[in-house]
Motif scaffolding. Sequence first.
Motif, PDB file in Angstrom:
ATOM      1  N   ALA A 220       0.739  -1.276   0.110  1.00 40.35           N
ATOM      2  CA  ALA A 220      -0.038   0.065   0.014  1.00 40.35           C
ATOM      3  C   ALA A 220       0.933   1.420  -0.003  1.00 40.35           C
ATOM      4  O   ALA A 220       0.233   2.520  -0.129  1.00 40.35           O
ATOM      5  CB  ALA A 220      -0.996  -0.032   1.312  1.00 40.35           C
ATOM      6  N   GLY A 221       2.293   1.053   0.249  1.00 41.61           N
ATOM      7  CA  GLY A 221       2.929   2.067   0.083  1.00 41.61           C
ATOM      8  C   GLY A 221       3.291   2.851   1.292  1.00 41.61           C
ATOM      9  O   GLY A 221       3.904   3.974   1.433  1.00 41.61           O
ATOM     10  N   ILE A 222       3.415   2.084   2.553  1.00 46.20           N
ATOM     11  CA  ILE A 222       3.482   2.641   3.875  1.00 46.20           C
ATOM     12  C   ILE A 222       5.011   3.040   4.057  1.00 46.20           C
ATOM     13  O   ILE A 222       6.009   2.425   3.273  1.00 46.20           O
ATOM     14  CB  ILE A 222       3.235   1.635   4.900  1.00 46.20           C
ATOM     15  N   THR A 223       5.283   3.913   4.771  1.00 48.12           N
ATOM     16  CA  THR A 223       6.845   4.477   4.915  1.00 48.12           C
ATOM     17  C   THR A 223       7.619   3.695   5.621  1.00 48.12           C
ATOM     18  O   THR A 223       8.948   3.412   5.462  1.00 48.12           O
ATOM     19  CB  THR A 223       6.834   5.937   5.459  1.00 48.12           C
ATOM     20  N   SER A 224       7.027   3.188   6.917  1.00 47.69           N
ATOM     21  CA  SER A 224       7.764   2.663   7.797  1.00 47.69           C
ATOM     22  C   SER A 224       7.007   1.413   8.582  1.00 47.69           C
ATOM     23  O   SER A 224       5.915   1.627   8.591  1.00 47.69           O
ATOM     24  CB  SER A 224       8.594   3.229   9.004  1.00 47.69           C
ATOM     25  N   ILE A 225       7.600   0.290   8.489  1.00 47.68           N
ATOM     26  CA  ILE A 225       7.109  -0.913   9.469  1.00 47.68           C
ATOM     27  C   ILE A 225       7.549  -1.114  10.685  1.00 47.68           C
ATOM     28  O   ILE A 225       8.893  -1.058  10.903  1.00 47.68           O
ATOM     29  CB  ILE A 225       7.375  -2.280   8.547  1.00 47.68           C
ATOM     30  N   TRP A 246      12.581  -0.062   8.240  1.00 49.60           N
ATOM     31  CA  TRP A 246      12.247  -0.945   9.331  1.00 49.60           C
ATOM     32  C   TRP A 246      12.481  -0.357  10.704  1.00 49.60           C
ATOM     33  O   TRP A 246      13.610   0.124  10.982  1.00 49.60           O
ATOM     34  CB  TRP A 246      12.797  -2.481   9.257  1.00 49.60           C
ATOM     35  N   VAL A 247      11.509  -0.214  11.757  1.00 52.97           N
ATOM     36  CA  VAL A 247      11.761   0.152  12.880  1.00 52.97           C
ATOM     37  C   VAL A 247      11.590  -1.005  13.933  1.00 52.97           C
ATOM     38  O   VAL A 247      10.401  -1.213  14.279  1.00 52.97           O
ATOM     39  CB  VAL A 247      10.910   1.199  13.513  1.00 52.97           C
ATOM     40  N   PRO A 248      12.729  -1.698  14.371  1.00 48.91           N
ATOM     41  CA  PRO A 248      12.398  -2.850  15.075  1.00 48.91           C
ATOM     42  C   PRO A 248      11.819  -2.872  16.457  1.00 48.91           C
ATOM     43  O   PRO A 248      11.175  -3.894  16.895  1.00 48.91           O
ATOM     44  CB  PRO A 248      13.936  -3.289  15.092  1.00 48.91           C
ATOM     45  N   THR A 249      12.329  -1.814  17.109  1.00 50.15           N
ATOM     46  CA  THR A 249      11.575  -2.000  18.673  1.00 50.15           C
ATOM     47  C   THR A 249      12.012  -3.085  19.443  1.00 50.15           C
ATOM     48  O   THR A 249      11.282  -3.614  20.113  1.00 50.15           O
ATOM     49  CB  THR A 249      10.138  -1.565  18.655  1.00 50.15           C
ATOM     50  N   ALA A 250      13.386  -3.400  19.497  1.00 52.31           N
ATOM     51  CA  ALA A 250      13.666  -4.569  20.299  1.00 52.31           C
ATOM     52  C   ALA A 250      13.281  -4.361  21.887  1.00 52.31           C
ATOM     53  O   ALA A 250      12.957  -5.346  22.384  1.00 52.31           O
ATOM     54  CB  ALA A 250      15.215  -4.869  20.132  1.00 52.31           C
ATOM     55  N   SER A 251      13.620  -3.230  22.289  1.00 54.45           N
ATOM     56  CA  SER A 251      13.462  -2.854  23.825  1.00 54.45           C
ATOM     57  C   SER A 251      12.090  -3.221  24.075  1.00 54.45           C
ATOM     58  O   SER A 251      11.685  -3.760  25.252  1.00 54.45           O
ATOM     59  CB  SER A 251      13.423  -1.542  23.992  1.00 54.45           C
ATOM     60  N   ALA A 252      11.013  -3.243  23.197  1.00 52.86           N
ATOM     61  CA  ALA A 252       9.404  -3.274  23.826  1.00 52.86           C
ATOM     62  C   ALA A 252       9.379  -4.898  23.956  1.00 52.86           C
ATOM     63  O   ALA A 252       8.821  -5.351  24.992  1.00 52.86           O
ATOM     64  CB  ALA A 252       8.510  -2.833  22.408  1.00 52.86           C
ATOM     65  N   LEU A 253       9.970  -5.647  23.158  1.00 54.68           N
ATOM     66  CA  LEU A 253       9.812  -7.011  23.189  1.00 54.68           C
ATOM     67  C   LEU A 253      10.637  -7.791  24.391  1.00 54.68           C
ATOM     68  O   LEU A 253      10.026  -8.641  25.184  1.00 54.68           O
ATOM     69  CB  LEU A 253      10.253  -7.894  22.072  1.00 54.68           C
ATOM     70  N   THR A 297      12.015   2.528  19.878  1.00 47.51           N
ATOM     71  CA  THR A 297      12.303   1.699  21.155  1.00 47.51           C
ATOM     72  C   THR A 297      10.490   1.015  21.584  1.00 47.51           C
ATOM     73  O   THR A 297      10.527  -0.060  22.342  1.00 47.51           O
ATOM     74  CB  THR A 297      12.837   2.333  22.229  1.00 47.51           C
ATOM     75  N   ASP A 298       9.693   1.919  21.139  1.00 47.11           N
ATOM     76  CA  ASP A 298       8.067   1.599  21.565  1.00 47.11           C
ATOM     77  C   ASP A 298       8.349   2.211  23.088  1.00 47.11           C
ATOM     78  O   ASP A 298       7.524   1.471  24.148  1.00 47.11           O
ATOM     79  CB  ASP A 298       7.645   0.168  21.559  1.00 47.11           C
ATOM     80  N   ALA A 299       9.162   3.234  23.637  1.00 48.39           N
ATOM     81  CA  ALA A 299       9.144   3.595  24.907  1.00 48.39           C
ATOM     82  C   ALA A 299       7.925   3.612  25.529  1.00 48.39           C
ATOM     83  O   ALA A 299       7.078   4.504  24.979  1.00 48.39           O
ATOM     84  CB  ALA A 299      10.114   4.742  25.064  1.00 48.39           C
ATOM     85  N   GLY A 300       7.708   3.393  26.918  1.00 47.44           N
ATOM     86  CA  GLY A 300       6.628   3.398  27.338  1.00 47.44           C
ATOM     87  C   GLY A 300       5.759   2.138  27.779  1.00 47.44           C
ATOM     88  O   GLY A 300       5.169   2.225  28.526  1.00 47.44           O
ATOM     89  N   THR A 301       5.928   1.217  26.808  1.00 49.21           N
ATOM     90  CA  THR A 301       5.606  -0.193  27.112  1.00 49.21           C
ATOM     91  C   THR A 301       6.076  -0.708  28.304  1.00 49.21           C
ATOM     92  O   THR A 301       7.331  -0.146  28.690  1.00 49.21           O
ATOM     93  CB  THR A 301       5.815  -0.977  25.795  1.00 49.21           C
ATOM     94  N   PRO A 302       5.807  -1.860  28.773  1.00 46.69           N
ATOM     95  CA  PRO A 302       6.313  -2.308  30.112  1.00 46.69           C
ATOM     96  C   PRO A 302       7.825  -2.407  30.270  1.00 46.69           C
ATOM     97  O   PRO A 302       8.495  -2.798  29.462  1.00 46.69           O
ATOM     98  CB  PRO A 302       5.771  -3.781  30.135  1.00 46.69           C
ATOM     99  N   TYR A 315      20.892  -3.633  21.982  1.00 52.88           N
ATOM    100  CA  TYR A 315      19.844  -4.586  21.324  1.00 52.88           C
ATOM    101  C   TYR A 315      20.201  -5.058  19.876  1.00 52.88           C
ATOM    102  O   TYR A 315      20.458  -6.011  19.473  1.00 52.88           O
ATOM    103  CB  TYR A 315      18.453  -4.451  21.602  1.00 52.88           C
ATOM    104  N   MET A 316      20.346  -3.873  19.075  1.00 50.96           N
ATOM    105  CA  MET A 316      20.711  -4.042  17.689  1.00 50.96           C
ATOM    106  C   MET A 316      22.053  -4.686  17.280  1.00 50.96           C
ATOM    107  O   MET A 316      22.074  -5.440  16.553  1.00 50.96           O
ATOM    108  CB  MET A 316      20.596  -2.499  17.153  1.00 50.96           C
ATOM    109  N   VAL A 317      23.021  -4.245  18.300  1.00 51.55           N
ATOM    110  CA  VAL A 317      24.176  -4.903  17.990  1.00 51.55           C
ATOM    111  C   VAL A 317      24.320  -6.359  18.554  1.00 51.55           C
ATOM    112  O   VAL A 317      24.936  -7.146  17.839  1.00 51.55           O
ATOM    113  CB  VAL A 317      25.404  -4.127  18.667  1.00 51.55           C
TER     114      VAL A 317
END
Length: 382
Positions: A220-225, A246-253, A297-302, A315-317
């Motif tokens: 659909a042409g989205i800019t970022s996943i 791609w924005v991984p947000t490893a911290s959230a998981l 990061t999805d900062a604010g999640t648990p 986390y990325m490294v």
Amino acid sequence: MHVLRNGTVVDADGTREADVAVEAGEIIAVGDVGYGDAETDVSGRFVAPGLVDSHVHLMMDGRPDVASAIAESDFEHAYVAAANLRAAVEAGVTTIRDLGAPSTLALDAGTAVAAGKLVGPRVLACGENVTMTGGHGHWFGREADGPDEVRRAAREQLKRGADVVKCMATGGVLTEGAQTGAPELTYEEIEALVDAASAKGVPTAAHAHGREGLLNAVDAGITSIEHGTFMDREAAAAMADAGTYWVPTASALFNIVDNPDAGIPASAMAKAEASAESFVTSFDHTAAEGVTVAMGTDAGTPFNYFGDIPQEMGYMVEHGMTPAEALEAATVNGAELCGLDDVGRVAEGYRADLVVLDSNPAEDADAWTDPEHVFADGVHVV
């Protein structure tokens, strides 16, 4: 003019010995700089760009059950946001992108920072995330069904001044009853959202864990996943071909998985644990296909606190990126994703978003811990 004297400048363009001169919120010189009105000796230290976190939620405070905030007022959320802004900038984060908050909360936070009413990073925001009725994040999002209604929901955010339009392409971990990888908004609905945002020149973001919903968003042409937990090689190739970030947000998981007995709802814990193994392979797929990564990061999640945002670099490294690649993801890539052409480098004409570190962040992902100095848009915060 404030001069950072005798430091080593490091950014995506490499490492060099140079003074850095700052005036009126802008870097005006990098190199041999003469006398300054104020000077800070940074001998033996590294001057890097401030971090760009492309995915946060300002109204969340890292509590184990984020949905419990539904009972709180927008005023309470605003106090949380103010504290999060301060914590982030003191950790060296100078730009954030909020991807979902009630009403105009995050948009107003950005206005308050820009006006000097709050100390914090530059804030870009989506307003309310667009989700299907009862979909992931529905309790703080804008529910919409069908292409016409989704288009209207996107236009509402644009009218409010949204810097990005965000949708929920799949279910998620933290919404009770949602299936993490299952498609939610359809391809046609996401296409309508992208069309509305593109007409205003505004980028888009899609929360997407599962392959089918991810591909719907890319097509659909989205800019970022955002997240991309169950991405396979075909999905990564599609992202690379389309130029999707791609924005991984490893911290959230991992902040969920690593806190099994700390009050996180059982359903969220089960979904996170089931996602962890697949998520690790996403890094392999994106690296193999050449997908551009932007740090988020999805900062604010648990247990995912704003003051700990720099941990995402580790986390990325840990999952295959070099420290230099992580630095690029968290500076120039994030800035480009956010549509900022004067952020993310230590160079003349760029905003004076600067962090002074004890070690070289292009070689050490832990260098971001406890910065000695932080300048946000020229303001000496730390």
